[in-house]
Write a protein that holds these residues in place. Structure first.
Motif, PDB file in Angstrom:
ATOM      1  N   TYR A 138       0.831  -1.187   0.000  1.00 31.62           N
ATOM      2  CA  TYR A 138       0.000   0.000   0.000  1.00 31.62           C
ATOM      3  C   TYR A 138       0.870   1.243   0.000  1.00 31.62           C
ATOM      4  CZ  TYR A 138      -3.815  -3.111   1.254  1.00 31.62           C
ATOM      5  OH  TYR A 138      -4.732  -4.120   1.258  1.00 31.62           O
ATOM      6  N   ALA A 139       0.595   2.156  -0.917  1.00 32.07           N
ATOM      7  CA  ALA A 139       1.281   3.443  -0.946  1.00 32.07           C
ATOM      8  C   ALA A 139       0.278   4.497  -0.489  1.00 32.07           C
ATOM      9  CB  ALA A 139       1.774   3.762  -2.350  1.00 32.07           C
ATOM     10  N   VAL A 140       0.622   5.194   0.576  1.00 40.38           N
ATOM     11  CA  VAL A 140      -0.251   6.237   1.105  1.00 40.38           C
ATOM     12  C   VAL A 140       0.509   7.554   0.989  1.00 40.38           C
ATOM     13  CG1 VAL A 140      -1.565   7.056   3.093  1.00 40.38           C
ATOM     14  CG2 VAL A 140      -1.290   4.588   2.709  1.00 40.38           C
ATOM     15  N   ALA A 141      -0.032   8.449   0.174  1.00 45.69           N
ATOM     16  CA  ALA A 141       0.650   9.714  -0.100  1.00 45.69           C
ATOM     17  C   ALA A 141       0.121  10.832   0.782  1.00 45.69           C
ATOM     18  CB  ALA A 141       0.460  10.094  -1.571  1.00 45.69           C
ATOM     19  N   GLY A 142       1.039  11.656   1.244  1.00 47.02           N
ATOM     20  CA  GLY A 142       0.670  12.874   1.955  1.00 47.02           C
ATOM     21  C   GLY A 142       0.135  12.634   3.357  1.00 47.02           C
ATOM     22  N   ALA A 143      -0.181  13.730   4.007  1.00 53.75           N
ATOM     23  CA  ALA A 143      -0.763  13.669   5.347  1.00 53.75           C
ATOM     24  C   ALA A 143      -2.214  13.220   5.201  1.00 53.75           C
ATOM     25  CB  ALA A 143      -0.681  15.040   6.011  1.00 53.75           C
ATOM     26  N   GLN A 144      -2.559  12.135   5.830  1.00 53.69           N
ATOM     27  CA  GLN A 144      -3.896  11.565   5.674  1.00 53.69           C
ATOM     28  C   GLN A 144      -4.583  11.464   7.037  1.00 53.69           C
ATOM     29  OE1 GLN A 144      -5.315  11.101   2.843  1.00 53.69           O
ATOM     30  NE2 GLN A 144      -3.537  11.274   1.503  1.00 53.69           N
ATOM     31  N   LEU A 148      -8.423   7.184   6.862  1.00 49.77           N
ATOM     32  CA  LEU A 148      -7.734   6.491   5.775  1.00 49.77           C
ATOM     33  C   LEU A 148      -6.815   5.413   6.324  1.00 49.77           C
ATOM     34  CD1 LEU A 148      -7.059   6.622   2.575  1.00 49.77           C
ATOM     35  CD2 LEU A 148      -4.867   7.305   3.517  1.00 49.77           C
ATOM     36  N   TRP A 149      -6.076   5.731   7.396  1.00 49.33           N
ATOM     37  CA  TRP A 149      -5.176   4.736   7.977  1.00 49.33           C
ATOM     38  C   TRP A 149      -5.964   3.534   8.495  1.00 49.33           C
ATOM     39  CZ3 TRP A 149      -0.401   4.408   6.762  1.00 49.33           C
ATOM     40  CH2 TRP A 149       0.290   5.548   6.371  1.00 49.33           C
ATOM     41  N   LYS A 151      -8.696   2.428   7.231  1.00 47.81           N
ATOM     42  CA  LYS A 151      -9.083   1.695   6.025  1.00 47.81           C
ATOM     43  C   LYS A 151      -7.926   0.829   5.517  1.00 47.81           C
ATOM     44  CE  LYS A 151     -10.652   2.463   1.302  1.00 47.81           C
ATOM     45  NZ  LYS A 151     -10.906   3.462   0.260  1.00 47.81           N
ATOM     46  N   VAL A 152      -6.723   1.391   5.481  1.00 47.62           N
ATOM     47  CA  VAL A 152      -5.552   0.635   5.027  1.00 47.62           C
ATOM     48  C   VAL A 152      -5.324  -0.567   5.934  1.00 47.62           C
ATOM     49  CG1 VAL A 152      -3.030   0.717   4.765  1.00 47.62           C
ATOM     50  CG2 VAL A 152      -4.424   2.590   3.895  1.00 47.62           C
ATOM     51  N   ILE A 153      -5.388  -0.347   7.242  1.00 48.13           N
ATOM     52  CA  ILE A 153      -5.178  -1.434   8.198  1.00 48.13           C
ATOM     53  C   ILE A 153      -6.239  -2.510   8.019  1.00 48.13           C
ATOM     54  CG2 ILE A 153      -5.240  -2.026  10.659  1.00 48.13           C
ATOM     55  CD1 ILE A 153      -3.915   0.821  11.100  1.00 48.13           C
ATOM     56  N   ALA A 154      -7.491  -2.103   7.842  1.00 48.87           N
ATOM     57  CA  ALA A 154      -8.570  -3.079   7.643  1.00 48.87           C
ATOM     58  C   ALA A 154      -8.352  -3.881   6.360  1.00 48.87           C
ATOM     59  CB  ALA A 154      -9.927  -2.363   7.604  1.00 48.87           C
ATOM     60  N   GLU A 155      -7.915  -3.214   5.293  1.00 48.36           N
ATOM     61  CA  GLU A 155      -7.669  -3.916   4.034  1.00 48.36           C
ATOM     62  C   GLU A 155      -6.521  -4.911   4.165  1.00 48.36           C
ATOM     63  OE1 GLU A 155      -7.219  -0.990   0.940  1.00 48.36           O
ATOM     64  OE2 GLU A 155      -9.294  -0.311   1.158  1.00 48.36           O
ATOM     65  N   ILE A 156      -5.501  -4.543   4.898  1.00 48.16           N
ATOM     66  CA  ILE A 156      -4.385  -5.463   5.123  1.00 48.16           C
ATOM     67  C   ILE A 156      -4.868  -6.673   5.913  1.00 48.16           C
ATOM     68  CG2 ILE A 156      -2.211  -5.765   6.385  1.00 48.16           C
ATOM     69  CD1 ILE A 156      -1.546  -2.844   5.581  1.00 48.16           C
ATOM     70  N   GLN A 157      -5.678  -6.432   6.940  1.00 52.57           N
ATOM     71  CA  GLN A 157      -6.163  -7.518   7.784  1.00 52.57           C
ATOM     72  C   GLN A 157      -7.086  -8.461   7.029  1.00 52.57           C
ATOM     73  OE1 GLN A 157      -7.790  -5.183  11.005  1.00 52.57           O
ATOM     74  NE2 GLN A 157      -5.947  -5.446  12.241  1.00 52.57           N
ATOM     75  N   THR A 158      -7.863  -7.936   6.073  1.00 50.65           N
ATOM     76  CA  THR A 158      -8.794  -8.787   5.330  1.00 50.65           C
ATOM     77  C   THR A 158      -8.183  -9.327   4.046  1.00 50.65           C
ATOM     78  OG1 THR A 158      -9.749  -6.906   4.130  1.00 50.65           O
ATOM     79  CG2 THR A 158     -10.807  -7.557   6.212  1.00 50.65           C
ATOM     80  N   GLY A 159      -6.977  -8.868   3.707  1.00 50.03           N
ATOM     81  CA  GLY A 159      -6.307  -9.380   2.518  1.00 50.03           C
ATOM     82  C   GLY A 159      -6.828  -8.805   1.219  1.00 50.03           C
ATOM     83  N   ASP A 160      -7.493  -7.642   1.270  1.00 47.69           N
ATOM     84  CA  ASP A 160      -7.971  -6.980   0.059  1.00 47.69           C
ATOM     85  C   ASP A 160      -6.800  -6.764  -0.888  1.00 47.69           C
ATOM     86  OD1 ASP A 160      -8.943  -5.195  -1.891  1.00 47.69           O
ATOM     87  OD2 ASP A 160     -10.294  -4.234  -0.477  1.00 47.69           O
ATOM     88  N   ARG A 162      -6.059  -4.557  -3.178  1.00 47.39           N
ATOM     89  CA  ARG A 162      -5.634  -3.247  -3.671  1.00 47.39           C
ATOM     90  C   ARG A 162      -4.208  -2.948  -3.268  1.00 47.39           C
ATOM     91  NH1 ARG A 162     -10.481   0.640  -2.071  1.00 47.39           N
ATOM     92  NH2 ARG A 162     -11.459  -1.154  -1.132  1.00 47.39           N
ATOM     93  N   LYS A 163      -3.525  -2.159  -4.095  1.00 51.95           N
ATOM     94  CA  LYS A 163      -2.129  -1.849  -3.827  1.00 51.95           C
ATOM     95  C   LYS A 163      -1.903  -0.409  -3.416  1.00 51.95           C
ATOM     96  CE  LYS A 163      -0.501  -5.441  -6.668  1.00 51.95           C
ATOM     97  NZ  LYS A 163       0.567  -6.228  -6.908  1.00 51.95           N
ATOM     98  N   THR A 164      -2.871   0.456  -3.591  1.00 51.36           N
ATOM     99  CA  THR A 164      -2.703   1.836  -3.153  1.00 51.36           C
ATOM    100  C   THR A 164      -3.945   2.263  -2.413  1.00 51.36           C
ATOM    101  OG1 THR A 164      -3.609   2.752  -5.201  1.00 51.36           O
ATOM    102  CG2 THR A 164      -1.217   2.479  -5.088  1.00 51.36           C
ATOM    103  N   ALA A 165      -3.751   3.203  -1.538  1.00 56.72           N
ATOM    104  CA  ALA A 165      -4.879   3.757  -0.795  1.00 56.72           C
ATOM    105  C   ALA A 165      -4.799   5.264  -0.892  1.00 56.72           C
ATOM    106  CB  ALA A 165      -4.833   3.314   0.656  1.00 56.72           C
ATOM    107  N   ALA A 166      -5.878   5.882  -1.255  1.00 53.53           N
ATOM    108  CA  ALA A 166      -5.896   7.354  -1.329  1.00 53.53           C
ATOM    109  C   ALA A 166      -7.316   7.838  -1.143  1.00 53.53           C
ATOM    110  CB  ALA A 166      -5.353   7.809  -2.676  1.00 53.53           C
ATOM    111  N   ILE A 167      -7.418   9.072  -0.755  1.00 51.02           N
ATOM    112  CA  ILE A 167      -8.746   9.685  -0.605  1.00 51.02           C
ATOM    113  C   ILE A 167      -9.097  10.339  -1.912  1.00 51.02           C
ATOM    114  CG2 ILE A 167      -9.991  11.548   0.521  1.00 51.02           C
ATOM    115  CD1 ILE A 167      -8.703  10.813   3.070  1.00 51.02           C
TER     116      ILE A 167
END
Length: 167
Positions: A138-144, A148-149, A151-160, A162-167
């Motif tokens: 996951y690439a998370v750009a900028g101050a978020q 959003l964080w 969401k990224v953690i949930a996606e990692i835990q569920t194995g989604d 996607r490779k990037t996360a952004a708003i």
């Protein structure tokens, strides 16, 4: 280059610069952090700051402390982190010898390394700072925001997948 001129050129005028920085300002305000963009007069070249971070890693110093000190110096205090004497003072405050920092900054040590690292990051699509690579996927750009964080953690835990996360 003056900071205002830099931002207006980069983001297409005063309104574009304001739009680009509003998420940062909102996130910082929500987190209760202190930032003073009005104190920043000049857009520094950050090559030497990145070299300083590299040397802190090599010397096994607290790199997070150094990065925090650089961000505070720039975003809160408006210090010119492109100037070797500012960087040497910051390095010293983080446990690196001032004379060593000055000696290294006066050399070309690790300039090519930092430039190669920057090139590789850009090839990976990294174009903003801060940029976080989480779990190698996951690439998370900028101050978020926290949302959003989470969401990224949930996606990692569920194995989604996607490779990037952004708003």
């Amino acid at each position: 280059m003056g900071r205002r001129e830099y931002l207006e050129t980069k983001f297409g005028g005063k309104e574009g610069a304001a739009r680009a920085y509003q998420p940062l300002i909102d996130t910082i305000s929500a987190d209760g952090l202190e930032i003073h963009l009005d104190r920043i007069r000049r857009m520094p070249n950050s090559l030497d700051a990145h070299r300083l971070i590299r040397w802190a890693e090599i010397e096994q110093l607290n790199v997070e402390r150094l990065v925090d000190a650089l961000f505070i110096a720039f975003f809160r205090d408006g210090r010119d982190i492109g100037r070797p004497e500012e960087l040497a003072a910051i390095a010293e405050s983080c446990g690196m010898g001032r004379s060593l920092a000055i000696q290294l900054l006066q050399s070309d040590a690790d300039k090519d390394y930092v430039r190669r690292s920057d090139y590789q990051a850009r090839q990976m699509g990294i174009s903003a700072v801060p940029q976080f690579i989480v779990g190698g996927r996951y690439a998370v750009a900028g101050a978020q925001p926290t949302m959003l964080w989470n969401k990224v953690i949930a996606e990692i835990q569920t194995g989604d997948g996607r490779k990037t996360a952004a708003i």
